[in-house]
Design a protein around this motif. Sequence first.
Motif, PDB file in Angstrom:
ATOM      1  N   SER A   1      13.249   0.489   4.014  1.00  0.00           N
ATOM      2  CA  SER A   1      12.438   0.893   5.160  1.00  0.00           C
ATOM      3  C   SER A   1      13.048   0.262   6.400  1.00  0.00           C
ATOM      4  CB  SER A   1      10.988   0.428   4.983  1.00  0.00           C
ATOM      5  OG  SER A   1      10.913  -0.985   4.908  1.00  0.00           O
TER       6      SER A   1
ATOM      7  N   CYS B   1      10.151   4.771   7.001  1.00  0.00           N
ATOM      8  CA  CYS B   1      11.052   4.992   5.870  1.00  0.00           C
ATOM      9  C   CYS B   1      11.684   6.364   6.045  1.00  0.00           C
ATOM     10  CB  CYS B   1      10.315   4.881   4.539  1.00  0.00           C
ATOM     11  SG  CYS B   1       9.024   6.117   4.285  1.00  0.00           S
TER      12      CYS B   1
ATOM     13  N   ASP C   1       9.330  -1.020  -6.030  1.00  0.00           N
ATOM     14  CA  ASP C   1       8.421  -1.677  -5.102  1.00  0.00           C
ATOM     15  C   ASP C   1       9.171  -2.358  -3.959  1.00  0.00           C
ATOM     16  OD1 ASP C   1       9.583  -3.698  -6.506  1.00  0.00           O
ATOM     17  OD2 ASP C   1       7.722  -4.638  -7.186  1.00  0.00           O
ATOM     18  N   ASN C   2      10.463  -2.109  -3.866  1.00  0.00           N
ATOM     19  CA  ASN C   2      11.262  -2.663  -2.769  1.00  0.00           C
ATOM     20  C   ASN C   2      12.138  -1.565  -2.180  1.00  0.00           C
ATOM     21  OD1 ASN C   2      12.266  -4.620  -1.028  1.00  0.00           O
ATOM     22  ND2 ASN C   2      13.953  -5.142  -2.420  1.00  0.00           N
TER      23      ASN C   2
ATOM     24  N   ALA D   1       4.112   5.101  -0.023  1.00  0.00           N
ATOM     25  CA  ALA D   1       3.292   3.889   0.008  1.00  0.00           C
ATOM     26  C   ALA D   1       4.127   2.661  -0.356  1.00  0.00           C
ATOM     27  CB  ALA D   1       2.113   4.035  -0.956  1.00  0.00           C
ATOM     28  N   ARG D   2       5.012   2.822  -1.319  1.00  0.00           N
ATOM     29  CA  ARG D   2       5.861   1.701  -1.729  1.00  0.00           C
ATOM     30  C   ARG D   2       6.847   1.325  -0.629  1.00  0.00           C
ATOM     31  NH1 ARG D   2       7.119   4.298  -7.672  1.00  0.00           N
ATOM     32  NH2 ARG D   2       5.080   3.896  -8.606  1.00  0.00           N
ATOM     33  N   ALA D   3       7.440   2.335   0.007  1.00  0.00           N
ATOM     34  CA  ALA D   3       8.436   2.054   1.041  1.00  0.00           C
ATOM     35  C   ALA D   3       7.790   1.491   2.305  1.00  0.00           C
ATOM     36  CB  ALA D   3       9.215   3.327   1.372  1.00  0.00           C
TER      37      ALA D   3
ATOM     38  N   ARG E   1       4.995  -0.066   2.372  1.00  0.00           N
ATOM     39  CA  ARG E   1       4.255  -1.277   1.987  1.00  0.00           C
ATOM     40  C   ARG E   1       2.846  -1.248   2.570  1.00  0.00           C
ATOM     41  NH1 ARG E   1       9.243  -5.467   3.309  1.00  0.00           N
ATOM     42  NH2 ARG E   1      10.831  -4.228   2.250  1.00  0.00           N
ATOM     43  N   ALA E   2       2.207  -0.104   2.385  1.00  0.00           N
ATOM     44  CA  ALA E   2       0.865   0.086   2.915  1.00  0.00           C
ATOM     45  C   ALA E   2       0.122   1.083   2.041  1.00  0.00           C
ATOM     46  CB  ALA E   2       0.926   0.586   4.354  1.00  0.00           C
ATOM     47  N   ASP E   3      -1.194   1.001   2.086  1.00  0.00           N
ATOM     48  CA  ASP E   3      -2.038   1.920   1.327  1.00  0.00           C
ATOM     49  C   ASP E   3      -2.178   3.213   2.123  1.00  0.00           C
ATOM     50  OD1 ASP E   3      -3.747   3.063  -0.452  1.00  0.00           O
ATOM     51  OD2 ASP E   3      -5.519   1.932   0.188  1.00  0.00           O
TER      52      ASP E   3
ATOM     53  N   ARG F   1       6.659   0.191  11.033  1.00  0.00           N
ATOM     54  CA  ARG F   1       7.588   0.328   9.920  1.00  0.00           C
ATOM     55  C   ARG F   1       7.757   1.798   9.549  1.00  0.00           C
ATOM     56  NH1 ARG F   1       9.643  -3.021   6.210  1.00  0.00           N
ATOM     57  NH2 ARG F   1       8.339  -4.731   6.964  1.00  0.00           N
TER      58      ARG F   1
ATOM     59  N   ARG G   1      12.010  -1.636  10.369  1.00  0.00           N
ATOM     60  CA  ARG G   1      10.954  -2.411  11.017  1.00  0.00           C
ATOM     61  C   ARG G   1      10.396  -1.709  12.243  1.00  0.00           C
ATOM     62  NH1 ARG G   1      14.914  -5.958   9.629  1.00  0.00           N
ATOM     63  NH2 ARG G   1      15.792  -5.937  11.725  1.00  0.00           N
TER      64      ARG G   1
END
Length: 235
Positions: A17, A67, A13-14, A86-88, A90-92, A65, A19
């Motif tokens: 990625s 990845c 979950d981290n 989605a994890r990288a 940080r969005a659905d 953002r 910015r």
Amino acid sequence: MTAATGAGSQPLDNLPSDRGPKDRSDGSRTCIVTRESGSPETLIRFVAGPDGHVIPDLKRQLPGRGCWVKAERHLIEKAVAKKLFARALRADVKADAALADEVERLLGEQLAGMMNMARKAGQFVTGATKTEQAVRGLAALGVFHAIDAAADGVRKVDQARKAMSFVSEDETEIPAFRPFTVAEMEGLLGSNAFIHAAALAGQAGEGVVKRAMMLEKYRGSVPVRAEGGAGKPQR
């Protein structure tokens, strides 16, 4: 309770990625699948599109953002299967099952576009005769054949590649690529479609070979060797 982990010690979950496209603090990027670092030229950037789908950013210019995944088809397929985007990001977001196909299509279009640019710059010649002449004159950086080119035409250029490897300074063969069928090239290049071609020295010609190598690596293709014929596809 600790977060689940994947390859390496970084929690899933981290995942790494960036910015935005201007985030170039250390000049390298980390693949969200392998956790290995590499230059931006060896990876493909992905961002979340306005519709919530993951989209490839081959030019590394899209805002927001992003990845990164190493430019290898099987790794993108793995990232989709394991829902790593989605994890990288940080969005659905949704990564379509055909994302790897889309990346391959874009890489092919990028290669075709560079071929057209090199042709306009006089750094890309087509036709069996001109291709063989470029090879024997040590002017070719790389040669290209249609996947369904007749074996005899490929063999003649191959023989020239093999012969010239003995007289070149480093004794290496001029690389050969078979990226598209004739029909695919007609769709990508129109009237500039070819069966045999050569990329010549110069910035645009170098760009053609660089993109061909990236597409070949992405597909996991076996490099074509000059051994009297590269496979036996027929027209």
